[in-house]
Design an enzyme around this catalytic site. Structure first.
Site, PDB file in Angstrom:
ATOM      1  N   LYS A 148       0.988  -0.972   0.267  1.00 16.06           N
ATOM      2  CA  LYS A 148       0.051  -0.049   0.164  1.00 16.06           C
ATOM      3  C   LYS A 148       0.789   1.138   0.307  1.00 16.06           C
ATOM      4  O   LYS A 148       1.423   1.757   1.173  1.00 16.06           O
ATOM      5  CB  LYS A 148      -0.978  -0.045   1.007  1.00 16.06           C
TER       6      LYS A 148
HETATM    7  N1  PMP Z   1      -7.729  -1.845  -3.402  1.00 10.87           N
HETATM    8  C1  PMP Z   1      -6.913  -0.473  -3.031  1.00 10.87           C
HETATM    9  C2  PMP Z   1      -6.565   0.000  -4.365  1.00 10.87           C
HETATM   10  C3  PMP Z   1      -7.178  -0.037  -1.858  1.00 10.87           C
HETATM   11  O1  PMP Z   1      -6.825   1.369  -1.845  1.00 10.87           O
HETATM   12  C4  PMP Z   1      -7.931  -0.610  -1.013  1.00 10.87           C
HETATM   13  C5  PMP Z   1      -8.046   0.296   0.378  1.00 10.87           C
HETATM   14  N2  PMP Z   1      -6.995  -0.006   1.339  1.00 10.87           N
HETATM   15  C6  PMP Z   1      -8.426  -1.784  -1.092  1.00 10.87           C
HETATM   16  C7  PMP Z   1      -8.187  -2.223  -2.358  1.00 10.87           C
HETATM   17  C8  PMP Z   1      -9.231  -2.377  -0.054  1.00 10.87           C
HETATM   18  O2  PMP Z   1      -8.281  -2.902   1.063  1.00 10.87           O
HETATM   19  P1  PMP Z   1      -8.788  -2.961   2.553  1.00 10.87           P
HETATM   20  O3  PMP Z   1      -9.947  -4.040   2.661  1.00 10.87           O
HETATM   21  O4  PMP Z   1      -7.603  -3.650   3.195  1.00 10.87           O
HETATM   22  O5  PMP Z   1      -9.122  -1.615   3.043  1.00 10.87           O
END
Ligand code: PMP
Length: 313
Positions: free
Chosen positions: A156
């Site tokens: 991320k």
């Molecule tokens: N894909 C992207 C590109 C994101 O930014 C997020 C948000 N973090 C997600 C998927 C979903 O991830 P999560 O469920 O861990 O928040």
């Protein structure tokens, strides 16, 4: 512009609790200039007992550490200390239902060389539903997700969000609520800030890992499906296949679970209230507020200090 802080807001910055308005960031920082930084998006909820609970805190801080490692950023912190610091920041800002944003950033460095240190800030603010609560009109984006051979796509990382912002702004400029990005081969990948699932003939399908952020909400949905005996498949599919679906939804920490009305103006035939997505939307809400946990599993402690205390949550 949204207001994330005021003169009373406290952040955790490199081991200290300081006022947002007094914290400083280096204008010569590598992260600000080149996007080499990592972050998390976490939510806390007031649970059925009235306690503040950070949902999947360990999973989020583990992903933060792995993201930093993927980008060769020093990461000297322990998850337990950061989780405790997060509860403390929530308490100092008097927040229970909150969005939590830890960010790891580099020092002043205009070169591409490794840094000897990193900084961490943990910010919290109140946030409603990221994508609202109405069914979404989604558009297949002309922007694709980054090639995993060019980026550490499972991290991320700050810089990846240039791609997300371009896609989301483009979809909104064209009159849609949100974008859907494909991978470099044209298979459906994810939204700019959320993963997706679709329903077809009573089963759920979601893009396989490899070209997407491995979402913690996505993993939670898969867990809930196992508990609810809903079949889920992880596989590759195209936007054309998706347009034949009965129903579809995005999921993410900020977005939670939010249904789609249409993709590229093609409406999904199943009424949202009759869909598996709706069942999972409720199951997710119950899970984050610990509605589904038996009362004896809830211990009522606030201000967590030990790994054991948190591990039972
Ligand atoms: N894909 C992207 C590109 C994101 O930014 C997020 C948000 N973090 C997600 C998927 C979903 O991830 P999560 O469920 O861990 O928040």
């Amino acid at each position: 512009m949204a207001s994330y802080y005021n003169e009373h807001t406290i952040v955790y910055l490199d081991g200290k609790y300081v006022k947002s308005t007094e914290a400083k960031v280096d204008l010569y920082g590598q992260t600000l200039h080149y996007g080499l930084g990592v972050f998390e998006g976490i939510r806390s909820y007031r649970n059925v007992n009235g306690d503040t609970k950070i949902f999947k805190a360990w999973e989020h801080y583990e992903r933060l550490r792995k993201s930093a490692e993927a980008l060769n950023m020093p990461y000297p912190w322990h998850d337990i200390d950061l989780i405790n610091a997060t509860y403390e920041v929530l308490q100092r800002n008097n927040l229970q239902d909150a969005y939590i944003r830890p960010l790891v950033y580099g020092p002043a460095n205009m070169s591409f060389n490794l840094n000897a240190e990193s900084h961490i800030v943990i910010e919290v603010w109140e946030m409603g539903k990221f994508l609202g609560d109405k069914l979404l009109r989604v558009m297949t984006s002309p922007f694709q997700r980054p090639n995993p051979a060019a980026f550490k796509i499972e991290a991320k990382a700050c810089g990846h969000y240039v791609n997300s912002i371009l896609a989301s702004q483009d979809a909104k400029a064209k009159g849609y609520d949100e974008a859907l990005l494909t991978d470099m081969h044209g298979f459906v990948a994810e939204g700019p800030g959320a993963n997706m699932f679709y329903e077809k003939d009573g089963k759920l399908i979601t893009p396989a890992l490899g070209n997407i952020l491995p979402g913690i909400t996505r993993a939670t949905i898969i867990e809930l499906c196992q508990e609810l005996k809903i079949t889920v498949e992880e596989k590759q599919f195209t936007p054309d296949t998706l347009k034949q679906a009965d129903s579809a939804f995005f999921c993410g920490t900020a977005a939670e679970v939010i249904g789609w009305e249409s993709l590229d103006e093609v409406k999904f035939p199943l009424n949202w209230n009759d869909s598996l997505g709706r069942v999972l939307q409720q199951a997710y809400k119950d899970r984050v507020t610990e509605q589904a946990l038996a009362p004896e599993k809830l211990d009522g402690n606030k201000g967590l200090k030990s790994k054991e205390a948190i591990a039972t949550r």
